[in-house]
Structures are given as structure tokens and as C-alpha cells.
Scaffold this motif. Structure first.
Motif, mmCIF file in Angstrom:
data_model
loop_
_atom_site.group_PDB
_atom_site.id
_atom_site.type_symbol
_atom_site.label_atom_id
_atom_site.label_comp_id
_atom_site.label_asym_id
_atom_site.label_seq_id
_atom_site.Cartn_x
_atom_site.Cartn_y
_atom_site.Cartn_z
ATOM 1 N N ARG A 1 1.216 6.551 3.525
ATOM 2 C CA ARG A 1 0.487 7.813 3.687
ATOM 3 C C ARG A 1 1.205 8.656 4.729
ATOM 4 O O ARG A 1 1.483 8.195 5.829
ATOM 5 C CB ARG A 1 -0.966 7.552 4.116
ATOM 6 C CG ARG A 1 -1.838 7.110 2.943
ATOM 7 C CD ARG A 1 -3.186 6.644 3.397
ATOM 8 N NE ARG A 1 -4.093 7.719 3.796
ATOM 9 C CZ ARG A 1 -4.858 8.396 2.936
ATOM 10 N NH1 ARG A 1 -4.806 8.142 1.657
ATOM 11 N NH2 ARG A 1 -5.659 9.343 3.371
ATOM 12 N N ASP B 1 -5.763 8.285 8.608
ATOM 13 C CA ASP B 1 -5.086 7.008 8.861
ATOM 14 C C ASP B 1 -3.691 6.972 8.226
ATOM 15 O O ASP B 1 -3.374 6.073 7.440
ATOM 16 C CB ASP B 1 -5.933 5.834 8.351
ATOM 17 C CG ASP B 1 -5.474 4.503 8.953
ATOM 18 O OD1 ASP B 1 -4.738 4.537 9.961
ATOM 19 O OD2 ASP B 1 -5.813 3.444 8.409
ATOM 20 N N ARG C 1 -1.445 -12.210 5.281
ATOM 21 C CA ARG C 1 -2.147 -13.291 4.609
ATOM 22 C C ARG C 1 -1.333 -13.719 3.391
ATOM 23 O O ARG C 1 -0.411 -13.024 2.986
ATOM 24 C CB ARG C 1 -3.534 -12.836 4.175
ATOM 25 C CG ARG C 1 -3.432 -11.759 3.105
ATOM 26 C CD ARG C 1 -4.768 -11.384 2.577
ATOM 27 N NE ARG C 1 -5.396 -10.401 3.425
ATOM 28 C CZ ARG C 1 -6.550 -10.605 4.036
ATOM 29 N NH1 ARG C 1 -7.157 -11.754 3.927
ATOM 30 N NH2 ARG C 1 -7.099 -9.672 4.753
ATOM 31 N N ASP D 1 0.099 3.634 16.529
ATOM 32 C CA ASP D 1 0.591 3.140 15.250
ATOM 33 C C ASP D 1 0.849 4.249 14.227
ATOM 34 O O ASP D 1 0.720 4.046 13.034
ATOM 35 C CB ASP D 1 -0.349 2.077 14.684
ATOM 36 C CG ASP D 1 -1.800 2.494 14.779
ATOM 37 O OD1 ASP D 1 -2.055 3.699 14.948
ATOM 38 O OD2 ASP D 1 -2.675 1.614 14.696
ATOM 39 N N VAL E 1 -2.897 6.752 20.501
ATOM 40 C CA VAL E 1 -2.507 6.389 19.146
ATOM 41 C C VAL E 1 -1.093 5.824 19.201
ATOM 42 O O VAL E 1 -0.156 6.524 19.591
ATOM 43 C CB VAL E 1 -2.531 7.613 18.214
ATOM 44 C CG1 VAL E 1 -2.124 7.213 16.808
ATOM 45 C CG2 VAL E 1 -3.909 8.243 18.209
ATOM 46 N N ARG F 1 0.406 -8.542 12.000
ATOM 47 C CA ARG F 1 -0.276 -9.635 12.690
ATOM 48 C C ARG F 1 -1.377 -10.241 11.833
ATOM 49 O O ARG F 1 -1.869 -11.309 12.120
ATOM 50 C CB ARG F 1 -0.864 -9.117 13.992
ATOM 51 C CG ARG F 1 -1.840 -7.997 13.771
ATOM 52 C CD ARG F 1 -2.568 -7.619 15.032
ATOM 53 N NE ARG F 1 -3.432 -6.492 14.731
ATOM 54 C CZ ARG F 1 -3.250 -5.273 15.217
ATOM 55 N NH1 ARG F 1 -2.278 -5.027 16.050
ATOM 56 N NH2 ARG F 1 -4.055 -4.291 14.883
ATOM 57 N N LYS F 2 -1.789 -9.511 10.791
ATOM 58 C CA LYS F 2 -2.831 -10.103 9.957
ATOM 59 C C LYS F 2 -2.318 -10.369 8.535
ATOM 60 O O LYS F 2 -3.007 -10.200 7.552
ATOM 61 C CB LYS F 2 -4.080 -9.230 9.949
ATOM 62 C CG LYS F 2 -3.832 -7.782 9.612
ATOM 63 C CD LYS F 2 -5.121 -7.013 9.671
ATOM 64 C CE LYS F 2 -6.068 -7.378 8.552
ATOM 65 N NZ LYS F 2 -5.813 -6.726 7.283
ATOM 66 N N LYS G 1 1.115 -2.758 12.780
ATOM 67 C CA LYS G 1 -0.300 -2.535 12.498
ATOM 68 C C LYS G 1 -0.897 -3.706 11.722
ATOM 69 O O LYS G 1 -1.951 -4.199 12.049
ATOM 70 C CB LYS G 1 -0.396 -1.248 11.686
ATOM 71 C CG LYS G 1 -1.720 -0.613 11.648
ATOM 72 C CD LYS G 1 -1.667 0.872 11.241
ATOM 73 C CE LYS G 1 -0.689 1.249 10.169
ATOM 74 N NZ LYS G 1 -0.855 2.648 9.732
ATOM 75 N N TRP G 2 -0.229 -4.098 10.644
ATOM 76 C CA TRP G 2 -0.812 -5.093 9.742
ATOM 77 C C TRP G 2 -0.100 -6.435 9.803
ATOM 78 O O TRP G 2 -0.617 -7.431 9.319
ATOM 79 C CB TRP G 2 -0.773 -4.611 8.290
ATOM 80 C CG TRP G 2 -1.379 -3.289 8.067
ATOM 81 C CD1 TRP G 2 -0.740 -2.123 7.797
ATOM 82 C CD2 TRP G 2 -2.780 -2.963 8.090
ATOM 83 N NE1 TRP G 2 -1.637 -1.098 7.655
ATOM 84 C CE2 TRP G 2 -2.900 -1.585 7.835
ATOM 85 C CE3 TRP G 2 -3.937 -3.717 8.317
ATOM 86 C CZ2 TRP G 2 -4.121 -0.941 7.784
ATOM 87 C CZ3 TRP G 2 -5.152 -3.061 8.270
ATOM 88 C CH2 TRP G 2 -5.239 -1.695 8.011
ATOM 89 N N ALA H 1 -11.602 5.496 10.304
ATOM 90 C CA ALA H 1 -10.443 5.789 9.453
ATOM 91 C C ALA H 1 -9.756 4.506 8.997
ATOM 92 O O ALA H 1 -9.400 4.355 7.818
ATOM 93 C CB ALA H 1 -9.459 6.677 10.208
ATOM 94 N N LYS I 1 0.854 -1.191 0.000
ATOM 95 C CA LYS I 1 0.000 0.000 0.000
ATOM 96 C C LYS I 1 0.879 1.226 0.000
ATOM 97 O O LYS I 1 1.883 1.260 0.703
ATOM 98 C CB LYS I 1 -0.862 0.024 1.265
ATOM 99 C CG LYS I 1 -1.864 -1.082 1.326
ATOM 100 C CD LYS I 1 -2.542 -1.110 2.683
ATOM 101 C CE LYS I 1 -3.360 -2.374 2.791
ATOM 102 N NZ LYS I 1 -3.795 -2.678 4.136
ATOM 103 N N ARG J 1 -11.902 12.874 4.753
ATOM 104 C CA ARG J 1 -10.866 11.942 4.343
ATOM 105 C C ARG J 1 -10.393 12.287 2.929
ATOM 106 O O ARG J 1 -11.213 12.466 2.033
ATOM 107 C CB ARG J 1 -11.445 10.526 4.364
ATOM 108 C CG ARG J 1 -10.480 9.450 3.927
ATOM 109 C CD ARG J 1 -9.301 9.313 4.868
ATOM 110 N NE ARG J 1 -8.550 8.123 4.534
ATOM 111 C CZ ARG J 1 -8.421 7.064 5.324
ATOM 112 N NH1 ARG J 1 -8.956 7.049 6.520
ATOM 113 N NH2 ARG J 1 -7.724 6.022 4.929
#
Lengths: 153, 316
Positions: free
Chosen positions: A15, A64, A151, A95, A93, A148-149, A145-146, B25, A12, B118
Motif C-alpha cells: 500500500r 496503514d 507464521r 514503520d 510512526v 516478528r510475527k 512490522k510483520w 488502522a 499482501k 479508510r
């Protein structure tokens, strides 16, 4: 192009919110950075001049982002960067990474590192150094953040 | 799906229902990039009984869309609404990077519990919207935002995708964009419910409005007269009228019919997405088979039919 795919977290676009908290209107630097981050494939959000630490944190949450990049040239970095970190902590917050830059004396850098603001680059730093640093911090928070998930994609 | 991931998505679902900004978010991030997790979330939070009014604010770059939204959103809040804003800016076709600058114009009004804004990069999508826009709107709707303002990428004459998701469309123009011939053209100039000539403090604004009035009011496509206004963000002029026109149009929208139409379009878009993912998966699985297909003597249509057949028989 990345549209329409089930993306791995590492693919991704990063950001990043760039902001100049406090009373400082010298925005040439942030525009140079915005352009550099954009050209490095990041999605750059710039909320305009004179935001408060609170509104920076709120914007970072709503958008985010992975990284908040703070820039100050007026010497108030210790007070204002600390306020941003405190606000982040208050809102629990964990992450979002925070990096800094501007006119920051060497003796302040360890203090800023200690509260979690890394980088703290001054004028003349090659853009590639800053970009690499932002990427490094972004991937570190993303792993938390990600990761742990993860795939099999 | 792992246990941990399931419980994480569960946390997000509860957060969205409570209207927590961090959960909203994060869910929008998934909407943009992870359809599999996102579908789990939306199935849990979507309420078919709720109606969310989507307003599209479209027009060429630099005509004042973001600035007008910044003035309109707080007024809608005063009228008792909770307002979500989704603003799209273009991604670079070369690097994939993007400069999202819509917050700059809205900074002053975003310090409000009842407004959620957003920024979104188009990430290669055509037609002015990003893939995640409607999904993000669904999240906002589920979190209790009953008005969602969508600002597509600064649009050209043919960027009319907003029609699929917005029930009120505000077309923003500015003086100096061309003569009455431009106002007569198809596309952008047909789809507005409310037309706004912004920057009305600049020379040429009156003529722009006159040209617009001539063509737009002579050809109402839906039988309803389209509203034409002039505004000036700088002088804060015409904003009340814009608010009124927006609300009046909202009351005229056949909400049930629009909801059904939007759901149908959404469902078919998602179905296409799922199918295209399957084709991609198949292509990965049978790389050699697909490669052989295109190099043998068959025509592209027959090749495509074979791929469809392969996907269908794999699912059976």
C-alpha cells in the motif's frame, strides 16, 4: 486473486500513498506514477492536490500504508519533505518508509537521504527503477512490522 | 500463536478500545488479510451491547458518492456522532493493483478527530464490497464510531451485497443514466431507502427525478415510502435534506432486529470462510487424493460430498 486467504506478510499488496505536499499543482507526474504502481500490483492511495504535511501523515496512518511517495516540482522539497519526516517522528510512526521524487538537485539528495527520504528520482527515471525502489523499501518496513510475527502458512 | 504476537495483538486491542488511530488502522489491515489474528482481536474488543449504524452509499461510478459523503459526514459529526468511512475501489483483475481515489473528494473534511476514513481495494470480491468491509466496520464500531458509512465500488444493477451490512441505504444517481425503463428495473433500484439525484444543476435532472418518483414510489417493497431527493454538490444544494432523510430513516430502523440479522449473516459468512480454508488445507494435505477424485468416474456432487466428509472426519 488474493481474496479470502490467510496471507503471508510478503504477499499482501503493497500500500502506497502518493502525495504532493505544498503549493504545487503539477500532477501529471503523480498520475503516471499512480498508474505505474497500480500496474505493478500495488494499492495506490492518492489524496488529491495541496495536502499539508500533517494531513499526509494522518492519511498514511489511517490507511496503514507501507510507503509514502512524495513528489515536488517547485523546489520546496527540503523544507516540505523535512516537515513530513518531523511530523512522522512526532507521531512516533516508525514503520512507514518515505521516498521522494521531483526536481531535486544532486546536492540535496544526500541531505534528504540523511533524514530518511530515499530515491529522490528526477524526470527521465525509468518507471521500473522507481517501482523496484518502492518495493525494496516496502519489504524492509514490512520485515520490521510483520516479520516478528511470521507464521507457517 | 507466539508470545510476541500475542502481546502485539494485545497492544492493538487496548489501542482500539481507546480509539487510537494507529491501532484501528493496523487492525483493519489484519481484517483484510489475516483472519486468524483478526479473530483474536475482534473477540477481545467486540461489544455486543453497542449498536453501530451502517449507512451504504451506492450508485454508478462518477455520480458523486464520495463527494456527497464528504458533505454528509461533517454534518453527522455536528449532530454528535463519530463517523467511520470505508470506501471500496476495484482491484485490477490482471495485476491485483488498485487506484484508491476516494480520498480526493473528501480531503477537506478528513482533518477531524471524529472522522476516520479508510480506502479499501476489492481484492477480487464480487458484489461491490471487499472481504474486509464488515470486519473493518466492526473495528470502527468497537473503537466508538457509531456511524459507519460504506461506499462500495461504483455499482451496477446487481451489486446489492450492501443489503447484508447496511441498515440505511442511499442510492445516488445522476442525470443522463437512462430513461424511466432503467428506473423500473430490479436490483439497485429496489433496495434504496433514500434515492438521490445528484448533479441537480445539470440539464435532465428534473426528468431523472420524475422518472424515479414514478417507479420508486409506486412499489415500496417494505411498505414504507422511499424518500427521493435531489442534490448538487457543486452548489451545495439539498445536503440538509439528505441529512434529515438519513437521520429520519435511522430512527425508523428496528435496531435490535437489524443487529440480529447482521450478526446471523456475518456469522454464516465467517463460518463459510473457515470451512473453505479447511477445504483448502485439506486440498494441500491430500493433493493427490483430491486430484484422483476429480478424474475418476464420479460426478461433481459426490466428489464434493466426499471432500465435506473428509473435512468433518478430520476435525473429529
Amino acid at each position: 486473486m488474493v481474496n479470502g486467504k490467510n496471507l503471508k506478510y510478503s504477499e499482501k499488496p503493497i500500500r502506497v500513498l502518493i502525495a504532493k505536499p505544498g503549493i504545487d499543482g503539477h500532477d501529471r507526474g503523480v498520475y503516471v506514477l499512480a498508474r505505474a504502481f497500480r500496474d505493478a500490483g500495488m494499492e495506490v492511495i492518492y489524496p488529491g492536490l495541496l495536502p499539508t504535511p500533517e494531513s499526509i501523515v494522518d492519511a498514511a496512518i489511517d490507511e496503514d500504508v507501507d510507503v509514502i511517495a512524495l513528489s515536488l516540482l517547485n523546489g520546496a522539497h527540503m523544507a516540505v519533505f523535512t516537515k513530513v519526516m518531523k511530523t512522522l517522528n512526532k507521531k512516533k510512526v516508525k514503520d512507514i518508509a518515505v521516498v521522494g521524487g521531483g526536481i531535486i538537485p544532486d546536492e540535496d539528495k544526500p541531505k534528504l537521504e540523511k533524514i530518511g527520504v530515499t530515491g529522490n528520482y528526477g524526470p527521465g527515471t525509468p518507471l521500473s527503477v522507481i517501482i523496484e525502489h518502492v518495493k525494496m523499501r516496502a519489504f524492509a518496513v514490512r520485515n520490521e512490522k510483520w516479520g516478528r510475527k511470521k507464521r507457517a502458512t | 500463536m507466539g508470545k510476541k504476537e500475542k502481546s502485539y495483538l494485545g497492544t492493538l486491542e487496548r489501542g482500539i478500545k481507546k480509539g487510537e488511530r494507529q491501532s484501528i488502522a493496523r487492525a483493519i489491515t489484519l481484517a483484510e488479510s489475516d483472519p486468524a489474528s483478526f479473530s483474536t482481536i475482534i473477540k477481545a474488543v467486540y461489544d455486543p451491547k453497542k449498536y453501530m449504524h451502517v449507512v451504504g452509499v451506492i450508485g454508478p461510478p462518477g455520480c458523486g458518492k464520495s463527494s456527497l459523503i464528504a458533505l454528509l459526514a461533517p454534518k453527522l459529526v455536528e449532530n454528535g456522532h463519530r463517523v467511520g468511512i470505508i470506501a471500496v475501489d476495484a482491484s485490477s483483475p490482471f495485476t491485483g493493483g488498485s487506484f484508491l481515489g476516494n480520498r480526493i473528494r473528501m480531503q477537506d473534511v478528513l482533518d477531524n478527530d471524529k472522522i476516520f476514513m479508510r480506502s479499501m481495494a476489492s481484492r477480487g470480491a464480487k458484489g461491490g464490497l471487499a472481504m474486509g468491509v464488515m470486519n473493518a466496520a466492526l473495528v470502527l464500531g468497537s473503537a466508538g464510531f457509531d456511524y459507519v458509512i460504506v461506499e462500495p465500488v461504483g455499482s451496477g444493477q446487481a451489486d446489492v451485497d450492501i443489503l447484508d451490512i447496511a441498515s440505511t441505504i442511499i442510492v445516488v444517481l445522476a442525470p443522463g443514466l437512462g430513461d424511466e425503463v432503467q428506473a423500473a428495473k430490479a436490483g439497485l433500484m429496489e433496495i434504496g431507502d433514500v434515492f438521490v439525484v445528484n448533479k441537480s444543476d445539470l440539464p435532465g435532472a428534473e426528468k431523472a427525478e420524475r422518472d424515479l418518483r414514478y417507479f420508486v414510489s409506486t412499489s415500496p417493497p417494505n411498505g414504507e415510502r422511499q424518500k427521493i431527493l435531489s442534490t448538487s454538490v457543486r452548489l451545495k444544494r439539498g445536503i440538509e435534506e439528505l441529512l434529515k432523510a438519513t437521520i429520519v430513516h435511522e430512527t425508523h430502523v428496528d435496531k435490535d432486529a437489524f443487529k440480529i440479522r447482521r450478526l446471523r449473516l456475518e456469522a454464516s459468512r465467517i463460518a463459510k470462510e473457515i470451512f473453505s480454508t479447511k477445504v483448502d488445507e485439506l486440498a494441500k494435505e491430500k493433493e493427490k487424493w483430491i486430484a484422483d477424485l476429480s478424474y475418476t468416474s464420479i460426478d461433481p456432487y459426490s466428489a464434493a460430498e466426499r471432500i465435506v466428509y473428509a473435512v468433518e472426519s478430520r476435525d473429529r
